[in-house]
Motif scaffolding. Sequence first.
Motif, PDB file in Angstrom:
ATOM      1  N   GLY A  76       8.023  -2.044   9.355  1.00 57.68           N
ATOM      2  CA  GLY A  76       7.821  -2.250  10.785  1.00 57.68           C
ATOM      3  C   GLY A  76       6.605  -3.076  11.140  1.00 57.68           C
ATOM      4  O   GLY A  76       6.295  -3.243  12.316  1.00 57.68           O
ATOM      5  N   VAL A  77       5.869  -3.586  10.160  1.00 58.96           N
ATOM      6  CA  VAL A  77       4.694  -4.421  10.421  1.00 58.96           C
ATOM      7  C   VAL A  77       4.904  -5.785   9.790  1.00 58.96           C
ATOM      8  O   VAL A  77       5.783  -5.971   8.926  1.00 58.96           O
ATOM      9  N   SER A  78       4.093  -6.748  10.186  1.00 58.08           N
ATOM     10  CA  SER A  78       4.278  -8.125   9.722  1.00 58.08           C
ATOM     11  C   SER A  78       4.128  -8.240   8.219  1.00 58.08           C
ATOM     12  O   SER A  78       4.867  -8.973   7.561  1.00 58.08           O
ATOM     13  N   VAL A  79       3.154  -7.548   7.651  1.00 54.31           N
ATOM     14  CA  VAL A  79       2.969  -7.533   6.203  1.00 54.31           C
ATOM     15  C   VAL A  79       3.152  -6.092   5.739  1.00 54.31           C
ATOM     16  O   VAL A  79       2.415  -5.213   6.167  1.00 54.31           O
ATOM     17  N   PRO A  80       4.150  -5.819   4.870  1.00 55.64           N
ATOM     18  CA  PRO A  80       4.400  -4.430   4.439  1.00 55.64           C
ATOM     19  C   PRO A  80       3.148  -3.785   3.852  1.00 55.64           C
ATOM     20  O   PRO A  80       2.365  -4.426   3.158  1.00 55.64           O
ATOM     21  N   ILE A  81       3.005  -2.472   4.130  1.00 53.92           N
ATOM     22  CA  ILE A  81       1.846  -1.700   3.665  1.00 53.92           C
ATOM     23  C   ILE A  81       2.347  -0.537   2.818  1.00 53.92           C
ATOM     24  O   ILE A  81       3.201   0.225   3.249  1.00 53.92           O
ATOM     25  N   ILE A  82       1.810  -0.430   1.608  1.00 54.54           N
ATOM     26  CA  ILE A  82       2.113   0.715   0.741  1.00 54.54           C
ATOM     27  C   ILE A  82       0.926   1.662   0.788  1.00 54.54           C
ATOM     28  O   ILE A  82      -0.199   1.273   0.491  1.00 54.54           O
ATOM     29  N   HIS A  83       1.188   2.901   1.169  1.00 55.67           N
ATOM     30  CA  HIS A  83       0.091   3.863   1.336  1.00 55.67           C
ATOM     31  C   HIS A  83      -0.585   4.188   0.008  1.00 55.67           C
ATOM     32  O   HIS A  83      -1.795   4.245  -0.105  1.00 55.67           O
ATOM     33  N   ARG A  84       0.177   4.446  -1.040  1.00 54.67           N
ATOM     34  CA  ARG A  84      -0.268   4.663  -2.422  1.00 54.67           C
ATOM     35  C   ARG A  84      -0.906   6.033  -2.656  1.00 54.67           C
ATOM     36  O   ARG A  84      -1.301   6.357  -3.777  1.00 54.67           O
ATOM     37  N   ASP A  85      -1.065   6.873  -1.641  1.00 52.89           N
ATOM     38  CA  ASP A  85      -1.606   8.216  -1.874  1.00 52.89           C
ATOM     39  C   ASP A  85      -0.982   9.207  -0.896  1.00 52.89           C
ATOM     40  O   ASP A  85      -1.676   9.955  -0.201  1.00 52.89           O
ATOM     41  N   VAL A  86       0.362   9.192  -0.820  1.00 51.63           N
ATOM     42  CA  VAL A  86       1.075  10.107   0.075  1.00 51.63           C
ATOM     43  C   VAL A  86       1.019  11.513  -0.524  1.00 51.63           C
ATOM     44  O   VAL A  86       1.427  11.738  -1.660  1.00 51.63           O
ATOM     45  N   LYS A  87       0.480  12.452   0.229  1.00 45.19           N
ATOM     46  CA  LYS A  87       0.401  13.851  -0.198  1.00 45.19           C
ATOM     47  C   LYS A  87       0.134  14.704   1.030  1.00 45.19           C
ATOM     48  O   LYS A  87      -0.256  14.194   2.096  1.00 45.19           O
ATOM     49  N   THR A  88       0.327  16.016   0.901  1.00 46.09           N
ATOM     50  CA  THR A  88       0.174  16.905   2.060  1.00 46.09           C
ATOM     51  C   THR A  88      -1.268  16.959   2.556  1.00 46.09           C
ATOM     52  O   THR A  88      -1.503  17.259   3.725  1.00 46.09           O
ATOM     53  N   THR A 106      -1.425  -3.531  -9.821  1.00 47.28           N
ATOM     54  CA  THR A 106      -2.718  -2.964  -9.431  1.00 47.28           C
ATOM     55  C   THR A 106      -3.187  -1.989 -10.500  1.00 47.28           C
ATOM     56  O   THR A 106      -2.425  -1.586 -11.381  1.00 47.28           O
ATOM     57  N   MET A 107      -4.447  -1.612 -10.406  1.00 51.32           N
ATOM     58  CA  MET A 107      -4.939  -0.511 -11.219  1.00 51.32           C
ATOM     59  C   MET A 107      -4.304   0.780 -10.700  1.00 51.32           C
ATOM     60  O   MET A 107      -4.287   1.034  -9.506  1.00 51.32           O
ATOM     61  N   VAL A 108      -3.768   1.579 -11.608  1.00 49.79           N
ATOM     62  CA  VAL A 108      -3.053   2.789 -11.210  1.00 49.79           C
ATOM     63  C   VAL A 108      -4.006   3.740 -10.495  1.00 49.79           C
ATOM     64  O   VAL A 108      -5.104   4.030 -10.978  1.00 49.79           O
ATOM     65  N   GLN A 109      -3.561   4.195  -9.319  1.00 48.62           N
ATOM     66  CA  GLN A 109      -4.391   5.105  -8.533  1.00 48.62           C
ATOM     67  C   GLN A 109      -3.492   6.030  -7.741  1.00 48.62           C
ATOM     68  O   GLN A 109      -2.474   5.614  -7.198  1.00 48.62           O
ATOM     69  N   GLY A 110      -3.848   7.301  -7.676  1.00 50.02           N
ATOM     70  CA  GLY A 110      -3.058   8.281  -6.939  1.00 50.02           C
ATOM     71  C   GLY A 110      -3.524   9.682  -7.262  1.00 50.02           C
ATOM     72  O   GLY A 110      -4.589   9.884  -7.836  1.00 50.02           O
ATOM     73  N   THR A 111      -2.719  10.665  -6.911  1.00 43.48           N
ATOM     74  CA  THR A 111      -3.070  12.072  -7.111  1.00 43.48           C
ATOM     75  C   THR A 111      -2.094  12.711  -8.081  1.00 43.48           C
ATOM     76  O   THR A 111      -0.875  12.518  -7.964  1.00 43.48           O
TER      77      THR A 111
END
Length: 734
Positions: free
Chosen positions: A522-534, A565-570
């Motif tokens: 829904g935005v001009s340049v797609p955005i990946i959050h990369r840290d979706v969690k509760t 990218t360098m792997v990053q997340g939870t």
Amino acid sequence: MHLPIVLLAVVVVVLFLVPAISSQPPPPPPPPEDCERSCGNVSIPFPFGLTERCSYDSSFLVTCESGGPKIVLFYENIDIVNINTNTSELEAMAIVAYDCSNSSYSATFETNGSFSISKKNRLFAVGCNISGDTDNTSCDSVCNYDSMRNGSCLAGNGCCEAKLPKGITGFFISTYRSVGMDRNELDKNPCSYAFVVEQGKYEFSTTDLLDFQGTKRNYPMTWLLDWAIGNDTCAMVDQESDDFLCKGNSECIQEFVGRGYRCRCKQGYSGNPYLKDNCINIDECKVGTHNCKGECIDAPGNYTCPCPNGKPGEYRKDVNTCSADELPIIQIFVGTLVAGLFLILLFTWIYVGLKRRKSLILREKFFKENGGIMLQQKISRDEGPQIQAKLFTVKELEKATNNYDQSRIIGKGGFGTVFKGYLPGDRIVAIKMSKIVDQTQTQVEQFINEVFILSQINHRNVVKLIGCCLETEVPSLVYEFIPNGTLFDHLHNECKSKAINWDIRLRIATETAGALSHLHSGVSVPIIHRDVKTMNILLDSSYVAKVADFGASRLIPMNQDKLATMVQGTLGYLDPEYFQTGQLTEKSDVYSFGVVLVELLTGKKIVDFNKPENERQITKSFLASLENETLFQVLDEKLQLNEVPDHEIILVSMLAKRCLHLKGNERPTMKEVASELERISAPSVIDKHPSVTSTSKEEETTCLLNGASGDYEDIDGTDTSSLEFHSMKASLPK
């Protein structure tokens, strides 16, 4: 070697928040003059009284017994030693808990709404090898008889001492000792003791170990209780009302920050400040408390020291302002004073100017170090729209957070600390202060990335960026304040989890999916959050979901579908395909969202190291339950499954399974996930679903499941989702 005497003195200090201020009936009229105002040798001043008509209200009612005055505060009858209206303190005999071989006593104490425990008190425990430990108060003591000395307990030899927390209104204190102690040790220390007394009112003696009650029977061990009137503070109470007690030469103590208000006589007056017109002028000249060098003349609330021979000024011991006879001395003094003031102003002007220049240079330095130039370059390269967020100054954020007071902290994360702040107009905000930037500039990039990304998002389910500040060593972001905490907290807090039923959980999932779908498409340049969690899904007061924490997010150019990218997340939420390849795609967020769905369904933490290794990851147990047709055995017990539509539970579970495919190309898009959740949560979803062809509820639900599982591969031409649904329906609790 003697067996040690094991003595545990535990003080559980119960902290009570000030209850919500409610209206209360007006107090009775001033006490009659015929009220008895003493019990034995203890004075009972108003607002206390021996009868209800002589006291302010029932909480200040004192009973007079043969042993002296007492006041009843919930669990204990407190022996009163002294009541001080000047300091609003009640001094009472100490309560002693003990544990002996043949008897023990544990003390529970709780005040009523007008009293609190003074911070002047201390916790003491007397005994050998003592250890006191709670969340708020602890102390330790050993018995080395060769080096034991009378006096302070701070050394922890024979007794120990600890401060009590501020603002408490009650405590529980008890002692106990282990069995199997030898006779020699019992003879030296037959009992253990714990008590709360005012600092300085107890002095340890080595004889206390043998016979504490005997040696301290006549010792004035006392402790203090603070008291105040009503619920409203000085700033809140109507001081013109007839019910307000600080009248005449009595004033309300503005420095008191507790519940209710206190009175005191104005300077130069003495008496009971809680009685109208009872504060009477002190004649300092008569009682000899003045500092005049000569004559003293009393005045209301003060006094004057006239100069000899009628000269103007004050003839005091500390300051003599009487006029001198020699005019030149006055001129010299005035000239010197003017010159001195001029030099002071000059040096002050120079100092302020240099300090301001240094501050400007430092702010410019921090602006560059915090990525201000990087942010400007991003905007100049047309990577996104012009940032609409406000640039806050250092002073604005310091004022909003009360100089970043620790009590304003509402959260801590991997990239910084979040404070609650108040902007002009009583607007509440959340201020995220990043951690100190490292040498590789990684945190600078994370911070600027979050500013740049959030500036492009305008969605009701994404936390709104209000502004930022780059002028300090630690940069800050200013968000809208989301008052209800994180989804993680609501799922795993025993009390809060009961408030979010299935409808709320389904709505939260739908709103979160919609927000992520907006970020992806829904935005001009797609955005990946990369840290979706509760923990990164916030809830407002109506449990509306707000996706937050974009410090790890990435923009995906329109001509690419993945980004190295360098792997990053939870741990537990991280896409395994992204972890193995380092290729970040929109499907990485889909996997993480699938984990969130599992957490909403099961109510369990995604990774729990307290469980056996094969049960630590709930996603594995969840997927196994789908395969083994035991889904309803792993669902959250607080969901009250008998009130939840079966088809909604199963449809969401199957959607979570699709999101958790190990291969990203087999997962649905977030747009498809959001659409599916909207269909599931919509009213009369069974009637609206295009696959419905039968009036049977089971057939209708089976059609729904078939429609939701269109992306799955069939095995031997059989619809696996339909088979799973029928099996799980059969296992439902009756």
